[in-house]
Design a protein around this motif. Structure first.
Motif, PDB file in Angstrom:
ATOM      1  N   PRO A  98      13.717  12.307  -3.537  1.00  0.00           N
ATOM      2  CA  PRO A  98      14.108  13.528  -4.257  1.00  0.00           C
ATOM      3  C   PRO A  98      13.739  13.462  -5.741  1.00  0.00           C
ATOM      4  N   GLY A  99      13.086  14.525  -6.220  1.00  0.00           N
ATOM      5  CA  GLY A  99      12.749  14.627  -7.630  1.00  0.00           C
ATOM      6  C   GLY A  99      11.521  13.860  -8.061  1.00  0.00           C
ATOM      7  N   ALA A 100      10.931  13.080  -7.171  1.00  0.00           N
ATOM      8  CA  ALA A 100       9.770  12.268  -7.545  1.00  0.00           C
ATOM      9  C   ALA A 100       8.495  13.107  -7.520  1.00  0.00           C
ATOM     10  N   PRO A 101       7.582  12.874  -8.450  1.00  0.00           N
ATOM     11  CA  PRO A 101       6.310  13.607  -8.427  1.00  0.00           C
ATOM     12  C   PRO A 101       5.485  13.234  -7.203  1.00  0.00           C
ATOM     13  N   ALA A 102       4.661  14.155  -6.755  1.00  0.00           N
ATOM     14  CA  ALA A 102       3.782  13.894  -5.621  1.00  0.00           C
ATOM     15  C   ALA A 102       2.747  12.830  -5.995  1.00  0.00           C
ATOM     16  N   LEU A 103       2.289  12.100  -5.002  1.00  0.00           N
ATOM     17  CA  LEU A 103       1.296  11.046  -5.211  1.00  0.00           C
ATOM     18  C   LEU A 103       0.012  11.346  -4.454  1.00  0.00           C
ATOM     19  N   ASP A 104      -1.105  11.055  -5.083  1.00  0.00           N
ATOM     20  CA  ASP A 104      -2.428  11.086  -4.466  1.00  0.00           C
ATOM     21  C   ASP A 104      -2.851   9.630  -4.339  1.00  0.00           C
ATOM     22  N   VAL A 105      -2.788   9.088  -3.126  1.00  0.00           N
ATOM     23  CA  VAL A 105      -2.912   7.641  -2.914  1.00  0.00           C
ATOM     24  C   VAL A 105      -4.343   7.219  -2.619  1.00  0.00           C
ATOM     25  N   THR A 106      -4.782   6.171  -3.302  1.00  0.00           N
ATOM     26  CA  THR A 106      -6.023   5.464  -3.001  1.00  0.00           C
ATOM     27  C   THR A 106      -5.662   4.044  -2.597  1.00  0.00           C
ATOM     28  N   PHE A 107      -6.225   3.579  -1.491  1.00  0.00           N
ATOM     29  CA  PHE A 107      -5.997   2.200  -1.063  1.00  0.00           C
ATOM     30  C   PHE A 107      -7.138   1.323  -1.574  1.00  0.00           C
ATOM     31  N   ALA A 108      -6.782   0.217  -2.215  1.00  0.00           N
ATOM     32  CA  ALA A 108      -7.793  -0.708  -2.723  1.00  0.00           C
ATOM     33  C   ALA A 108      -7.165  -2.079  -2.892  1.00  0.00           C
ATOM     34  N   ASP A 109      -7.944  -3.119  -2.635  1.00  0.00           N
ATOM     35  CA  ASP A 109      -7.450  -4.475  -2.827  1.00  0.00           C
ATOM     36  C   ASP A 109      -7.242  -4.746  -4.311  1.00  0.00           C
ATOM     37  N   ILE A 110      -6.460  -5.773  -4.596  1.00  0.00           N
ATOM     38  CA  ILE A 110      -5.991  -6.020  -5.949  1.00  0.00           C
ATOM     39  C   ILE A 110      -7.124  -6.257  -6.940  1.00  0.00           C
ATOM     40  N   ASP A 111      -8.212  -6.889  -6.532  1.00  0.00           N
ATOM     41  CA  ASP A 111      -9.299  -7.112  -7.480  1.00  0.00           C
ATOM     42  C   ASP A 111      -9.929  -5.793  -7.896  1.00  0.00           C
ATOM     43  N   ILE A 112      -9.915  -4.799  -7.001  1.00  0.00           N
ATOM     44  CA  ILE A 112     -10.440  -3.473  -7.325  1.00  0.00           C
ATOM     45  C   ILE A 112      -9.478  -2.740  -8.255  1.00  0.00           C
ATOM     46  N   THR A 113      -8.185  -2.786  -7.975  1.00  0.00           N
ATOM     47  CA  THR A 113      -7.229  -2.078  -8.825  1.00  0.00           C
ATOM     48  C   THR A 113      -7.158  -2.708 -10.218  1.00  0.00           C
ATOM     49  N   ASN A 114      -7.352  -4.016 -10.311  1.00  0.00           N
ATOM     50  CA  ASN A 114      -7.409  -4.637 -11.629  1.00  0.00           C
ATOM     51  C   ASN A 114      -8.543  -4.038 -12.455  1.00  0.00           C
ATOM     52  N   GLY A 115      -9.701  -3.872 -11.830  1.00  0.00           N
ATOM     53  CA  GLY A 115     -10.831  -3.268 -12.520  1.00  0.00           C
ATOM     54  C   GLY A 115     -10.576  -1.819 -12.889  1.00  0.00           C
ATOM     55  N   MET A 116      -9.920  -1.086 -11.982  1.00  0.00           N
ATOM     56  CA  MET A 116      -9.570   0.308 -12.281  1.00  0.00           C
ATOM     57  C   MET A 116      -8.696   0.391 -13.524  1.00  0.00           C
TER      58      MET A 116
END
Length: 285
Positions: free
Chosen positions: A33-51
């Motif tokens: 409740p009350g949380a903003p909507a999310l647009d999810v991308t799945f990626a391994d941690i080495d990719i998200t670190n770069g992002m």
């Protein structure tokens, strides 16, 4: 009340690992409740670190080790991450008792917390230093060690439960070394959000992450299909053990001990010249 339909969804990236999908299931599916909507991308941690280093997306699951490079742009949220006890990365080899000095070691990303813990361990326990370090996706490391492509491998995630299936042996537990030398829990993965969202919005996001964790605990079966859909053919029992290990009290809130562990890791690493110094207010928003 839910935000207005025209509010843009926040772009988030997290891994397909069971702990992340378990934690974010309720929020990602609009059940908080009350949380903003999310647009999810799945990626391994080495990719998200770069992002994160490139300033991509609004929220990301990253390695604690990357924080010194991104805290000018991203704030650490106190909820939703991975930090605990008995959950550290392992160094594996085909031969029990292999001396890692001068050996080729596969690691899951140069900016990963696992690699940072490994470097701190090696500085204490491998006086001659290891040999060549080879970066590869974490799911390729155990097969590479088994097949003799590398001498040893630094593994994370569910490899703690499955390495014996590959005929491998544990040479050292990075988390055990960390806990023995500091007495603190092991920082692994953090949730960060863009600082320019503002302090009030960041507090809202922290609350949403905490609520999502608590909803997952309250009804574990609700997230099961989502968890297994993204678990890359993982055995359901392994997925359950993965969640039980990596989703704990620190996931709902870092608290004083959690923040102390993060500061200790990054302060010690900076003293060794492994990461830039952390600013005084870098962990706050």
């Amino acid at each position: 009340m839910r935000p207005a339909a025209e509010d843009p969804a926040l772009r988030i990236a997290y891994s397909p690992c069971p702990n992340d999908t378990f934690v974010f299931h309720a929020w990602a599916h609009g059940h908080v409740p009350g949380a903003p909507a999310l647009d999810v991308t799945f990626a391994d941690i080495d990719i998200t670190n770069g992002m994160a280093e490139h300033g991509e997306l609004d929220l990301l699951k990253v390695s604690y080790a990357v924080l010194p490079w991104i805290t000018d742009r991203y704030a650490l949220l106190p909820c939703g991450g991975a930090l605990g006890r008995g959950c550290g990365p392992l160094v594996l080899a085909r031969e029990p008792g292999l001396d890692p000095a001068g050996r080729t070691v596969a690691v899951p990303g140069e900016r990963s917390t696992a690699y940072l813990l490994f470097r701190l361990w090696a500085a204490d326990e491998v006086p001659g230093g290891v040999g060549e370090v080879v970066v590869m996706p974490f799911h390729e490391i155990m097969p590479a060690v088994r097949d003799g492509k590398v001498d040893a491998g630094l593994v994370i995630h569910e490899a703690r439960f499955t390495y014996q299936d590959f005929g491998l042996h544990c040479l050292a537990d990075m988390g055990e070394h960390w806990e023995c030398t500091t007495g603190l829990p092991i920082p692994l993965g953090a949730i960060v959000a863009r600082r320019d969202l503002g302090a009030e919005r960041l507090r809202q996001l922290a609350d949403a992450a905490r609520d999502s964790v608590r909803m997952a605990w309250a009804d574990p079966e609700a997230s099961r299909a989502y968890v297994m859909e993204h678990a890359q053919e993982m055995d359901p029992g392994v997925a359950d053990r993965h969640i039980a290990l990596y989703v704990n009290e620190f996931t709902a809130g870092l608290g004083d001990e959690g923040y102390a562990a993060v500061r200790a890791l990054l302060t010690r690493a900076a003293a060794e010249g492994l990461v830039p110094p952390l600013g005084h207010d870098a962990l706050s928003f």
